[in-house]
Design an enzyme around this catalytic site. Sequence first.
Site, mmCIF file in Angstrom:
data_model
loop_
_atom_site.group_PDB
_atom_site.id
_atom_site.type_symbol
_atom_site.label_atom_id
_atom_site.label_comp_id
_atom_site.label_asym_id
_atom_site.label_seq_id
_atom_site.Cartn_x
_atom_site.Cartn_y
_atom_site.Cartn_z
ATOM 1 N N LYS A 178 -10.673 16.706 -33.272
ATOM 2 C CA LYS A 178 -10.063 17.739 -32.435
ATOM 3 C C LYS A 178 -8.561 17.496 -32.284
ATOM 4 O O LYS A 178 -7.753 18.431 -32.394
ATOM 5 C CB LYS A 178 -10.736 17.750 -31.059
ATOM 6 C CG LYS A 178 -10.372 18.917 -30.182
ATOM 7 C CD LYS A 178 -11.035 18.808 -28.806
ATOM 8 C CE LYS A 178 -12.541 18.729 -28.905
ATOM 9 N NZ LYS A 178 -13.174 18.682 -27.578
ATOM 10 N N LYS A 188 -13.666 8.469 -25.821
ATOM 11 C CA LYS A 188 -14.564 9.107 -24.850
ATOM 12 C C LYS A 188 -15.165 8.030 -23.962
ATOM 13 O O LYS A 188 -15.324 6.875 -24.385
ATOM 14 C CB LYS A 188 -15.693 9.864 -25.563
ATOM 15 C CG LYS A 188 -16.289 10.990 -24.725
ATOM 16 C CD LYS A 188 -15.315 12.145 -24.603
ATOM 17 C CE LYS A 188 -15.898 13.312 -23.829
ATOM 18 N NZ LYS A 188 -14.951 14.453 -23.803
ATOM 19 N N THR A 242 -8.731 24.579 -21.470
ATOM 20 C CA THR A 242 -9.802 24.588 -22.471
ATOM 21 C C THR A 242 -10.271 26.014 -22.722
ATOM 22 O O THR A 242 -10.409 26.453 -23.874
ATOM 23 C CB THR A 242 -10.969 23.703 -22.018
ATOM 24 O OG1 THR A 242 -10.494 22.366 -21.794
ATOM 25 C CG2 THR A 242 -12.068 23.677 -23.070
ATOM 26 N N ASN A 297 -15.982 25.054 -14.822
ATOM 27 C CA ASN A 297 -14.566 25.378 -14.969
ATOM 28 C C ASN A 297 -14.280 26.166 -16.249
ATOM 29 O O ASN A 297 -13.608 27.201 -16.229
ATOM 30 C CB ASN A 297 -13.747 24.085 -14.965
ATOM 31 C CG ASN A 297 -12.271 24.334 -15.202
ATOM 32 O OD1 ASN A 297 -11.600 24.966 -14.401
ATOM 33 N ND2 ASN A 297 -11.763 23.838 -16.320
#
Length: 418
Positions: free
Chosen positions: A88, A100, A184, A215
Site C-alpha cells: 500500500k 502492523k 481513508t 469511521n
Amino acid sequence: MLAKARQSLRAACDQLNIHPDVYEELKWPRETLAATLLIRMDDGSRRAFKAWRCRYNDRRGPTKGGIRFHPNVSLDEIETLAFWMTFKCAVANLPFGGGKGGVCVNTKELSQTELERLSRAYIEAFAPFVGPDRDILAPDMYTNGIVIAWMADEYSSITGQASPSALTGKPLAFGGTVGRVDATARGGYHALRHLEKSLEIDPDNSKVAIQGFGNVGYHCAKLLHADGYTIVGISDSSGGIYDEKGFDPLAVMQHKHETGSVQGAKGHGKTRNITNAELLELDCDVLVPAALERQITLENCDRIKARVILELANGPVAPTADRKLTEEGHIIIPDILANSGGVTVSHLEWVQNRSGYYWDASEVADHLKKTMERETQAIWALHNEMSLSMREAAYIHGLRRIAESVEARGTQAYFDGA
C-alpha cells in the site's frame, strides 16, 4: 492468510520477471515481536492480553502501520496486514515500508481506565521496536485518537522527549493533522470518482451498499451521498438495513449513536432490517466492504450483484473469490489502492511533525486528491495495457517500486558480474 497473500506477490513477480532476490526478501516479515500485556483491572484483578508488532519490510523507509484492538487478532493476521501495508505504501509512492500491530482484546469489555492502561502497556512493551525513523504507529480497528494520544504520551515519557512523529492519527491538539479523520474514506472516494467515466458510472443513477459503518464506512457514505449516489444498504457488526429509496448517512449515524446499531434507522422508503451477508448480495452498482477481512468468498461470490467493489477494508475479498468475480466481469478496486488515503495523510502528519510546519485543510485535501488520482490512473492503465485485474495491476505497480529499492543494493546478478 499470509500464505495466500504471497500468491499475489508470486504472480506479480512472475508477470514482471523480477529478480528472485526480490521475492526472497518479501516472502517473510523482516521481524515480528510478540508480548504479553499484564493489566490491572478496575476490580483489582490482573488479566493477560497477547500483543504483536510486525515490521514487514523497510527497504523504502521506516515501517508504517496501524494498531488494532480486536478479539480475533492473531499473529498471522498481523503479519498479513503488514505485508499489505508494504504494498500500500509503495502504491501510494510513500517513503515507508509496511508494519502492523495488534492486541487480542474485546474493548467493549473494558472500562475507559482499563483501555488507557492497555494502550500504555502496549507502548511500554514495544517502545524499543518503534520510533519516528524505525516503525511509525497509527490507529486501526477499535483504536482512535484518544488511544493514540495515550500511546504518544507514554512513548514521550519513556524516551524522555516529545516525539510526535512516532505515531500518527493523533488528535489535532496533540500534533495531528487536519484531514486525517476521513482520509481513508476520502481516498477511496477519489479513486471511484476518478474511474466513473471509464466504468460508465452515473452517480445520480447508481446504488451503493456499504458493509461497515464505523469511521471509514460512515465517511464514504456521506461523501458519495453528497455527490448523488443512493445509499441503499448499510450495516455494522449487529446487522444491516436496506431501503431501495436510500438513506441519509447523517440520520443513520445519529440513530446508531442513540441506539448502538444501524438497525431500526429509517430511510426514504420502506426500510427493512437485513443481515451482513444479505447486504453483500444486494442489487446495487457499487459495493463497499469497509469492515473485516474475507467477507466475500467462494461460498457467496456467485450471489454478488454489484459490478464495482471498492475495498475500503483490508482483504475483504478472498483470492479465490477475486479470481472468479474478475472472470465474470466485476471490477474490484483493490484495498492497497482504495484504502491508501489513510496512510497518505498519515505521511503528511509525519512530515508536519518533523518540520514543525502545519498545512491547512485545503493543502492536505489537494495533496490526497492528486495522489489518489495519479496512482489510480497508473493502475487503471496497467490493467488495460497488460489485460490484468485491478488487483494484479496494483501489486505490479507497487512491486516495481519495491524492487527498485531492493535491486539498488545489489542482487545476485550484480555480484555474479563483479
